[in-house]
Design an enzyme around this catalytic site. Sequence first.
Site, PDB file in Angstrom:
ATOM      1  N   ASN A   1      -5.921   6.104   4.142  1.00 27.42           N
ATOM      2  CA  ASN A   1      -7.118   5.982   4.987  1.00 27.42           C
ATOM      3  C   ASN A   1      -6.813   5.893   6.483  1.00 27.42           C
ATOM      4  O   ASN A   1      -7.685   6.163   7.305  1.00 27.42           O
ATOM      5  CB  ASN A   1      -8.004   4.818   4.519  1.00 27.42           C
TER       6      ASN A   1
ATOM      7  N   LYS B   1       7.223   6.310   1.939  1.00 21.30           N
ATOM      8  CA  LYS B   1       6.441   7.053   0.941  1.00 21.30           C
ATOM      9  C   LYS B   1       4.971   6.958   1.361  1.00 21.30           C
ATOM     10  O   LYS B   1       4.316   5.942   1.142  1.00 21.30           O
ATOM     11  CB  LYS B   1       6.645   6.392  -0.426  1.00 21.30           C
TER      12      LYS B   1
ATOM     13  N   GLY C   1      -2.170  -1.000   0.762  1.00 27.35           N
ATOM     14  CA  GLY C   1      -2.886  -0.226  -0.244  1.00 27.35           C
ATOM     15  C   GLY C   1      -3.753  -1.146  -1.078  1.00 27.35           C
ATOM     16  O   GLY C   1      -4.142  -2.231  -0.629  1.00 27.35           O
ATOM     17  N   SER C   2      -4.013  -0.728  -2.306  1.00 22.31           N
ATOM     18  CA  SER C   2      -4.933  -1.493  -3.159  1.00 22.31           C
ATOM     19  C   SER C   2      -4.238  -2.726  -3.739  1.00 22.31           C
ATOM     20  O   SER C   2      -3.006  -2.767  -3.864  1.00 22.31           O
ATOM     21  CB  SER C   2      -5.422  -0.596  -4.285  1.00 22.31           C
TER      22      SER C   2
ATOM     23  N   VAL D   1      -2.010  -2.050  -7.035  1.00 24.54           N
ATOM     24  CA  VAL D   1      -0.666  -1.493  -6.805  1.00 24.54           C
ATOM     25  C   VAL D   1       0.206  -2.527  -6.086  1.00 24.54           C
ATOM     26  O   VAL D   1       1.368  -2.737  -6.433  1.00 24.54           O
ATOM     27  CB  VAL D   1      -0.744  -0.171  -5.996  1.00 24.54           C
ATOM     28  N   GLY D   2      -0.378  -3.215  -5.117  1.00 22.66           N
ATOM     29  CA  GLY D   2       0.384  -4.229  -4.374  1.00 22.66           C
ATOM     30  C   GLY D   2       0.947  -5.285  -5.318  1.00 22.66           C
ATOM     31  O   GLY D   2       2.119  -5.667  -5.220  1.00 22.66           O
TER      32      GLY D   2
ATOM     33  N   GLU E   1      -0.399  -5.682   2.454  1.00 25.41           N
ATOM     34  CA  GLU E   1      -1.750  -5.740   3.032  1.00 25.41           C
ATOM     35  C   GLU E   1      -2.662  -4.974   2.088  1.00 25.41           C
ATOM     36  O   GLU E   1      -2.450  -3.792   1.840  1.00 25.41           O
ATOM     37  CB  GLU E   1      -1.768  -5.156   4.448  1.00 25.41           C
TER      38      GLU E   1
ATOM     39  N   CYS F   1     -10.115  -0.795   5.369  1.00 25.85           N
ATOM     40  CA  CYS F   1      -9.941  -2.053   4.633  1.00 25.85           C
ATOM     41  C   CYS F   1     -10.788  -3.137   5.276  1.00 25.85           C
ATOM     42  O   CYS F   1     -11.190  -4.092   4.624  1.00 25.85           O
ATOM     43  CB  CYS F   1      -8.476  -2.443   4.633  1.00 25.85           C
TER      44      CYS F   1
ATOM     45  N   GLN G   1     -11.780   9.944  -4.635  1.00 30.92           N
ATOM     46  CA  GLN G   1     -12.519   8.897  -3.924  1.00 30.92           C
ATOM     47  C   GLN G   1     -14.022   9.092  -4.125  1.00 30.92           C
ATOM     48  O   GLN G   1     -14.768   8.132  -4.327  1.00 30.92           O
ATOM     49  CB  GLN G   1     -12.145   8.968  -2.433  1.00 30.92           C
TER      50      GLN G   1
END
Length: 487
Positions: A160, A183, A236-237, A240-241, A258, A292, A339
């Site tokens: 984003n 990445k 990221g989300s 995943v974090g 974050e 975010c 999305q």
Amino acid sequence: MTTHLRTSQRLLDGCTLFIGGEWKNGMETFQRFDPSSLSQCTGVYAMSTEEMVADAYKYAKTAQENWAAFTAQQRSEVLRKASDILEEHLETATRQLTADMGKAIRDARGEVLRSIAILRYYSGDALQPSGDVYPSADNSTFLLTVEEPLGVICAITPWNFPFAIPTWKIAPALVYGNSVVWKPAEAASGSAVLLAEVFEAAGLPSGVLNLITGSGSRLSKALTGNEALAAITFTGSGGVGNRIRQSVADRNIKIQLELGGKNPAIVLADADLEDASLQVLRGAMYSTGQRCTATSRVYVERAVSEDFTQKIIDKVNALIVGDPYIETTEVGPLGSPEQLKSVNQFLALAKSEGVTILANASAPDSDCFFPPMVITDVSAKSRLVTDEIFGPILVLQVVENFQEAVSHANNTEFGLSSSLFTRDLTTAMKFIKLTQSGVVHVNRETAGVEPHVPFGGLKGSSSLNREQGTAAREFFTTTKTVYIRST
Ligand code: NAD
């Protein structure tokens, strides 16, 4: 002299891996398409393998030792050159960003300008005082701290903010003497190639920055399990974090996460309603609600709810949604078909829950476009109120007073940003204490951060350490405490 970048050719050839100072192809490729015109292929990218990630770490480890031996002035100069080169290619970078994920061109340009400012900030910060001197209990001892780089940093970034977020991680990591394996999200890979080329053209030595394009889930083990890894910085989300946190839990490495947000704004009866409605509109809808820090919920005091609601309805209905390459467009498409699918699922949920749609901007009914909307009559337990939508849907709720508003605002697993609209200083001071978010705004939208101050969330929005400003120096370095005794 103009610096020549070869991004467009690389995106035709799929030559998008930058490992050990060389651009490489992969055995497999993936394609991306312009979210405002899905028939347009915007790039062919190499799908990295785990072996390529291992190679990137190998080069990064060797290169880091040399890079750390450069003077701070030399590292600062590479960042300054990078900022000049990016400025030279401002319009190309801006269009690449919009092609990647559909951000309206004026916001995309603002983001690239922000990356330039971040590069200049860290170029200057490299020459700021480093470490501290303390009084020692022994008069013949000189007691001080020195800062050292960590080693090889893995940076994993979302789609984003294709330029700003990678820059605010990579610039400080590099300038304090670390090397990086980066990445980026698949949907931001074109911008990533351009940014990596900018660092290369600025004279960054081979292997100090390595770019891995490809799938995060497929490469997860290779990215997080390498022996050379000293620290991970991830944006990221939350899902995943948390997986990344668990995958390195038994290793002694630094980690910075974050994550998502569900940011509230509170509008009190004494607020300047015209200004508050404009700020809330921008916070909720600009960048197609895909920040975010976007405003996702607004709590309005009953005494002004009708006035405020009318103002926000008028503004949302007047939004210019459409071709992101046109300068006057305010809201572009969502970032990708995936999305769009995800935001459409929230819309279907809203319809099934019988919420009231107060405002609905007109948007093209094609590609990844989605009409910004304001909804109300939503249960506090609905996923529309609890989950991050990451799209231009604003939930409006009427509350009786400040206390009720704060209690709703804090009733979330997230804690990234929050806003209060009031003219009363005492209430504003109370809000700053009570609100459970890492970023607090008074009479400003929830989105928008400046690069020289710490940024990050509370609760489920962050690993609680901060990015940007001096916080970045703290994260990307470690401290040695030195006792020097004269004999
Ligand atoms: P995402 O979590 O899907 O992906 C982020 C990155 O992680 C991508 O590069 C992706 O390829 C990679 N990845 C995916 N699975 C992985 C795995 N198993 N192991 C390692 N890497 C993996 O997030 P996104 O959709 O790219 O971005 C949107 C999310 O990011 C939203 O939740 C948003 O709130 C959040 N975000 C947070 C901030 C912040 O500063 N707090 C800023 C921007 C975005």
